[in-house]
Scaffold this motif. Sequence first.
Motif, PDB file in Angstrom:
ATOM      1  N   ASN A  12      -0.604   4.102  12.298  1.00 18.08           N
ATOM      2  CA  ASN A  12      -1.827   3.661  12.982  1.00 18.08           C
ATOM      3  C   ASN A  12      -2.696   4.823  13.467  1.00 18.08           C
ATOM      4  O   ASN A  12      -3.839   4.606  13.860  1.00 18.08           O
ATOM      5  N   GLN A  13      -2.156   6.028  13.431  1.00 23.46           N
ATOM      6  CA  GLN A  13      -2.923   7.189  13.865  1.00 23.46           C
ATOM      7  C   GLN A  13      -3.585   7.915  12.684  1.00 23.46           C
ATOM      8  O   GLN A  13      -4.124   8.999  12.855  1.00 23.46           O
ATOM      9  N   ILE A  14      -3.544   7.296  11.511  1.00 25.73           N
ATOM     10  CA  ILE A  14      -4.239   7.838  10.348  1.00 25.73           C
ATOM     11  C   ILE A  14      -5.378   6.896   9.997  1.00 25.73           C
ATOM     12  O   ILE A  14      -5.173   5.705   9.796  1.00 25.73           O
ATOM     13  N   ASP A  15      -6.585   7.445   9.955  1.00 23.13           N
ATOM     14  CA  ASP A  15      -7.783   6.662   9.651  1.00 23.13           C
ATOM     15  C   ASP A  15      -8.080   6.624   8.158  1.00 23.13           C
ATOM     16  O   ASP A  15      -8.538   5.617   7.635  1.00 23.13           O
ATOM     17  N   ALA A  16      -7.863   7.763   7.504  1.00 22.17           N
ATOM     18  CA  ALA A  16      -8.244   7.906   6.097  1.00 22.17           C
ATOM     19  C   ALA A  16      -7.136   8.603   5.327  1.00 22.17           C
ATOM     20  O   ALA A  16      -6.425   9.447   5.861  1.00 22.17           O
ATOM     21  N   VAL A  17      -7.031   8.241   4.067  1.00 22.46           N
ATOM     22  CA  VAL A  17      -6.045   8.843   3.175  1.00 22.46           C
ATOM     23  C   VAL A  17      -6.800   9.621   2.106  1.00 22.46           C
ATOM     24  O   VAL A  17      -7.722   9.106   1.480  1.00 22.46           O
ATOM     25  N   PHE A  18      -6.412  10.864   1.923  1.00 16.97           N
ATOM     26  CA  PHE A  18      -6.981  11.711   0.879  1.00 16.97           C
ATOM     27  C   PHE A  18      -5.968  11.748  -0.249  1.00 16.97           C
ATOM     28  O   PHE A  18      -4.866  12.276  -0.084  1.00 16.97           O
ATOM     29  N   ILE A  19      -6.321  11.168  -1.391  1.00 18.31           N
ATOM     30  CA  ILE A  19      -5.407  11.086  -2.524  1.00 18.31           C
ATOM     31  C   ILE A  19      -5.733  12.207  -3.504  1.00 18.31           C
ATOM     32  O   ILE A  19      -6.816  12.243  -4.079  1.00 18.31           O
ATOM     33  N   GLY A  20      -4.763  13.078  -3.667  1.00 22.15           N
ATOM     34  CA  GLY A  20      -4.924  14.217  -4.561  1.00 22.15           C
ATOM     35  C   GLY A  20      -3.707  14.395  -5.446  1.00 22.15           C
ATOM     36  O   GLY A  20      -3.217  15.503  -5.620  1.00 22.15           O
ATOM     37  N   THR A  21      -3.231  13.302  -5.976  1.00 21.37           N
ATOM     38  CA  THR A  21      -2.048  13.303  -6.828  1.00 21.37           C
ATOM     39  C   THR A  21      -2.459  13.439  -8.292  1.00 21.37           C
ATOM     40  O   THR A  21      -3.638  13.637  -8.597  1.00 21.37           O
ATOM     41  N   ARG A  22      -1.506  13.250  -9.187  1.00 20.49           N
ATOM     42  CA  ARG A  22      -1.820  13.279 -10.616  1.00 20.49           C
ATOM     43  C   ARG A  22      -2.817  12.165 -10.947  1.00 20.49           C
ATOM     44  O   ARG A  22      -2.796  11.093 -10.339  1.00 20.49           O
ATOM     45  N   HIS A  23      -3.687  12.430 -11.923  1.00 24.66           N
ATOM     46  CA  HIS A  23      -4.753  11.479 -12.270  1.00 24.66           C
ATOM     47  C   HIS A  23      -4.235  10.083 -12.571  1.00 24.66           C
ATOM     48  O   HIS A  23      -4.873   9.091 -12.201  1.00 24.66           O
ATOM     49  N   ASP A  24      -3.087   9.978 -13.224  1.00 24.31           N
ATOM     50  CA  ASP A  24      -2.591   8.658 -13.610  1.00 24.31           C
ATOM     51  C   ASP A  24      -2.079   7.833 -12.432  1.00 24.31           C
ATOM     52  O   ASP A  24      -1.761   6.664 -12.584  1.00 24.31           O
ATOM     53  N   THR A  25      -2.044   8.408 -11.235  1.00 24.01           N
ATOM     54  CA  THR A  25      -1.599   7.667 -10.045  1.00 24.01           C
ATOM     55  C   THR A  25      -2.749   7.299  -9.108  1.00 24.01           C
ATOM     56  O   THR A  25      -2.553   6.549  -8.161  1.00 24.01           O
ATOM     57  N   HIS A  26      -3.936   7.818  -9.366  1.00 24.62           N
ATOM     58  CA  HIS A  26      -5.064   7.635  -8.448  1.00 24.62           C
ATOM     59  C   HIS A  26      -5.400   6.168  -8.195  1.00 24.62           C
ATOM     60  O   HIS A  26      -5.557   5.758  -7.040  1.00 24.62           O
ATOM     61  N   ALA A  27      -5.559   5.396  -9.238  1.00 24.48           N
ATOM     62  CA  ALA A  27      -6.015   4.008  -9.064  1.00 24.48           C
ATOM     63  C   ALA A  27      -5.015   3.191  -8.254  1.00 24.48           C
ATOM     64  O   ALA A  27      -5.393   2.516  -7.288  1.00 24.48           O
ATOM     65  N   ALA A  28      -3.751   3.247  -8.624  1.00 26.53           N
ATOM     66  CA  ALA A  28      -2.737   2.447  -7.918  1.00 26.53           C
ATOM     67  C   ALA A  28      -2.615   2.863  -6.455  1.00 26.53           C
ATOM     68  O   ALA A  28      -2.527   2.007  -5.559  1.00 26.53           O
ATOM     69  N   LEU A  29      -2.636   4.163  -6.186  1.00 24.70           N
ATOM     70  CA  LEU A  29      -2.535   4.627  -4.797  1.00 24.70           C
ATOM     71  C   LEU A  29      -3.783   4.280  -3.998  1.00 24.70           C
ATOM     72  O   LEU A  29      -3.701   3.952  -2.813  1.00 24.70           O
ATOM     73  N   THR A  30      -4.940   4.329  -4.638  1.00 29.29           N
ATOM     74  CA  THR A  30      -6.186   3.958  -3.962  1.00 29.29           C
ATOM     75  C   THR A  30      -6.163   2.497  -3.550  1.00 29.29           C
ATOM     76  O   THR A  30      -6.515   2.148  -2.420  1.00 29.29           O
ATOM     77  N   VAL A  31      -5.743   1.625  -4.451  1.00 24.03           N
ATOM     78  CA  VAL A  31      -5.652   0.195  -4.142  1.00 24.03           C
ATOM     79  C   VAL A  31      -4.649  -0.039  -3.019  1.00 24.03           C
ATOM     80  O   VAL A  31      -4.915  -0.784  -2.074  1.00 24.03           O
ATOM     81  N   LYS A  32      -3.502   0.617  -3.103  1.00 17.12           N
ATOM     82  CA  LYS A  32      -2.468   0.451  -2.072  1.00 17.12           C
ATOM     83  C   LYS A  32      -2.982   0.912  -0.704  1.00 17.12           C
ATOM     84  O   LYS A  32      -2.768   0.240   0.300  1.00 17.12           O
ATOM     85  N   ALA A  33      -3.677   2.048  -0.672  1.00 14.75           N
ATOM     86  CA  ALA A  33      -4.216   2.558   0.594  1.00 14.75           C
ATOM     87  C   ALA A  33      -5.300   1.636   1.149  1.00 14.75           C
ATOM     88  O   ALA A  33      -5.338   1.355   2.348  1.00 14.75           O
ATOM     89  N   ALA A  34      -6.172   1.140   0.278  1.00 12.34           N
ATOM     90  CA  ALA A  34      -7.225   0.221   0.725  1.00 12.34           C
ATOM     91  C   ALA A  34      -6.620  -1.077   1.251  1.00 12.34           C
ATOM     92  O   ALA A  34      -7.062  -1.601   2.278  1.00 12.34           O
ATOM     93  N   ASN A  35      -5.599  -1.574   0.571  1.00 12.56           N
ATOM     94  CA  ASN A  35      -4.924  -2.795   1.035  1.00 12.56           C
ATOM     95  C   ASN A  35      -4.224  -2.591   2.375  1.00 12.56           C
ATOM     96  O   ASN A  35      -4.027  -3.545   3.120  1.00 12.56           O
ATOM     97  N   ALA A  36      -3.873  -1.347   2.679  1.00 17.97           N
ATOM     98  CA  ALA A  36      -3.255  -1.035   3.974  1.00 17.97           C
ATOM     99  C   ALA A  36      -4.309  -0.823   5.059  1.00 17.97           C
ATOM    100  O   ALA A  36      -3.980  -0.529   6.203  1.00 17.97           O
ATOM    101  N   GLY A  37      -5.585  -0.962   4.691  1.00 14.44           N
ATOM    102  CA  GLY A  37      -6.664  -0.853   5.668  1.00 14.44           C
ATOM    103  C   GLY A  37      -7.148   0.564   5.916  1.00 14.44           C
ATOM    104  O   GLY A  37      -7.844   0.809   6.902  1.00 14.44           O
ATOM    105  N   LYS A  38      -6.815   1.470   5.033  1.00 15.40           N
ATOM    106  CA  LYS A  38      -7.239   2.860   5.212  1.00 15.40           C
ATOM    107  C   LYS A  38      -8.541   3.124   4.468  1.00 15.40           C
ATOM    108  O   LYS A  38      -8.808   2.540   3.430  1.00 15.40           O
ATOM    109  N   HIS A  39      -9.335   4.026   5.010  1.00 15.42           N
ATOM    110  CA  HIS A  39     -10.446   4.585   4.251  1.00 15.42           C
ATOM    111  C   HIS A  39      -9.818   5.503   3.218  1.00 15.42           C
ATOM    112  O   HIS A  39      -8.769   6.102   3.469  1.00 15.42           O
ATOM    113  N   VAL A  40     -10.453   5.623   2.057  1.00 18.59           N
ATOM    114  CA  VAL A  40      -9.858   6.395   0.968  1.00 18.59           C
ATOM    115  C   VAL A  40     -10.842   7.430   0.442  1.00 18.59           C
ATOM    116  O   VAL A  40     -11.992   7.118   0.151  1.00 18.59           O
ATOM    117  N   ILE A  41     -10.348   8.639   0.323  1.00 18.77           N
ATOM    118  CA  ILE A  41     -11.044   9.710  -0.374  1.00 18.77           C
ATOM    119  C   ILE A  41     -10.125  10.038  -1.538  1.00 18.77           C
ATOM    120  O   ILE A  41      -8.940  10.300  -1.342  1.00 18.77           O
TER     121      ILE A  41
END
Length: 104
Positions: A65-94
């Motif tokens: 709850n103390q994290i507002d935004a998630v910065f995803i900088g993983t391998r390209h093939d993981t970006h979409a799935a992690l972005t959706v998961k982070a958005a579904n968790a209510g996080k802002h996503v970069i």
Amino acid sequence: MNKVRVGLVGCGIFIRAMHVPILKANPKYEIRATMDISESAAADTAKETGAAYFTTDIDKILFDNQIDAVFIGTRHDTHAALTVKAANAGKHVIVEKPLCLSLA
């Protein structure tokens, strides 16, 4: 001033060389946590950034709850799935580009 508290997901060389210095230099951001599948990469980045903790568990970042935004900088093939998961968790996503490798 309220800071945007960030969880870094992916702690590879590119993130550490390109994005971490920018986040650290901007007083509007606080790097709260680091996450990587490599525990040593997450630990080294946490130490470098002054993050409160590091983890290899994405859910620890997403449900902090103390994290507002998630910065995803993983391998390209993981970006979409992690972005959706982070958005579904209510996080802002970069997300590092590209968002995905195909339209599907």
